[in-house]
Design an enzyme around this catalytic site. Sequence first.
Site, PDB file in Angstrom:
ATOM      1  CG  ASP A 182     -18.937  14.420  30.571  1.00 45.44           C
ATOM      2  OD1 ASP A 182     -17.795  13.950  30.406  1.00 45.44           O
ATOM      3  OD2 ASP A 182     -19.407  14.648  31.697  1.00 45.44           O
ATOM      4  CG  ASP A 194     -18.258  18.895  37.502  1.00 42.38           C
ATOM      5  OD1 ASP A 194     -18.975  18.322  36.655  1.00 42.38           O
ATOM      6  OD2 ASP A 194     -17.307  19.631  37.205  1.00 42.38           O
ATOM      7  NE  ARG A 232     -14.784  10.754  39.878  1.00 41.65           N
ATOM      8  CZ  ARG A 232     -13.685  11.460  40.104  1.00 41.65           C
ATOM      9  NH1 ARG A 232     -13.001  11.286  41.227  1.00 41.65           N
ATOM     10  NH2 ARG A 232     -13.241  12.326  39.213  1.00 41.65           N
ATOM     11  CD  GLU A 275     -20.475  13.929  35.834  1.00 43.96           C
ATOM     12  OE1 GLU A 275     -20.049  13.573  34.721  1.00 43.96           O
ATOM     13  OE2 GLU A 275     -19.970  14.862  36.477  1.00 43.96           O
ATOM     14  CG  ASP A 287     -20.978  17.043  33.785  1.00 44.98           C
ATOM     15  OD1 ASP A 287     -21.759  17.313  34.724  1.00 44.98           O
ATOM     16  OD2 ASP A 287     -19.759  16.846  33.931  1.00 44.98           O
ATOM     17  CE  LYS A 344     -18.804  19.879  33.884  1.00 44.23           C
ATOM     18  NZ  LYS A 344     -17.413  19.616  34.281  1.00 44.23           N
ATOM     19  CE  LYS A 383     -18.663  11.363  32.342  1.00 42.83           C
ATOM     20  NZ  LYS A 383     -17.643  12.349  32.774  1.00 42.83           N
TER      21      LYS A 383
END
Length: 498
Positions: free
Chosen positions: A292, A351, A355, A353, A274, A281, A269
Amino acid sequence: MEFSVKHGPVEKQRSACIVVGVHEKHKLSPAAAALDAACGGLITRTLKGDDIKGKVGDSLLLHHVGDQAERVLLVGCGKAGEALSAADYRTLLTAALTALKGTGARDALLALAELEVKERDLAWKVRQTVELAGNVIYQFDQLKSKKDDKERPHVKKVSLLVADAAAEKVAREAVRQGQAIQAGMKLTKDLANLPGNICTPRYLAEQAEQLAKDNKKLKATILDEQEMEKLGMGALLSVAKGSRQPPRLIVLEYQGGKKKDKPVVLVGKGLTFDAGGISLKPAAAMDEMKYDMCGGATVLGVMQAVAELELPLNVVGVVPSSENLPDGAANKPGDIVTSMSGQTIEILNTDAEGRLILCDALTYAKRFDPAVVIDIATLTGACVVALGAHASGLLGNDQGLVDALLAAGQASGDRAWQMPLWPEYDEQLKSPFADMANIGGKEAGTITAACFLARYTKEYTWAHLDIAGTAWKSGNGKGATGRPVPLLMQYLLHRSGA
């Protein structure tokens, strides 16, 4: 830091600092006893003063110890006559290397490989020394206008003392492996520690291209938005819509095995920042969301180490990279997108995201006809709650692969813990409007995230590493850890027979 291996009596070695072990109750390790005899019993007399108790991780620096060394560093090794645990050996190594960092010594000789460690051999002890040394001396000050030279370690050369010529041969190979792994960890940490305004998806892609330029066995392919649109990567592209930074799909291929050998595919990933998108967030610690992309950085670090060691394997690294920001064009809760596999996804939380970008990359991975696929992602806060910073979460559709990764984690000290991937959890992803929702509620967040990914991996052997708790540290020591590069490299070394 340069490493070399020596054999011979410790009392005949010369160094700016010789490191030896001492046990509880004033007991000396063999190397410490030999050095003590050569310097007229100075170490024994020092121990009688109780300046060091000998507990694991204790340390004491002595100056002007005979002609052999300007300094002798005593390191606590616990009870005499008892083999150390792997964790205790790592603790005392870290203590010794940290103490060395604070001295003015330019070179050092470590006589700690003689210590017995439960179920571990010389190669393991040497490799751990090299890897931990890199962690101790690591600094990220590239973006500071003034470097603090006082914080920089003086030690430039470290020699490792072993028993004989046969042991020296084993140790040299372990040093070679350790240095490659540590270099991979350094690359991973450097990329992860960069801020989001520098380390963008485009920047990450450029680093992959540079790796390929530096090593002829690596081939880089970078897919842009238009190419991803042609492939139907609607899930990945939907995450990038809220950002001005264009997404990239980064592919690095290494061919060290035969052409017909199926590759190990690593999918990381690469969310370079993010903010959560529309499901924004909280502001506190949001700066840490530059981490991230640690899964993607890990893949680049592993690919560099694999190429440096020239492992007899075929390995492919795939990194879907984008940002996740709020914008008028960004995903909204309730939106439905179509992934590359053709499956539709109702986005209940923007959030979740990671996946979304991973599922398209996992579908893309099928084209390599993989032997196994392992994805690495800072995927869920639930994993941090469940396992803290000690172990990465591990799930998969093949117990053999999961067991191999668990064993690699134990061997490397970069551990993982298996969590269940039962059909009952999959029920939480049901959606009345699409094939699935992108979240499964508050319960078992790490597992339901893996259940989501499992829907895209049914055609091959797959495992998922959730590194949300292990990839970086918060607080005063904030920074990337370089994990799980050691775990993955141990797995690949085992697989290659190296």
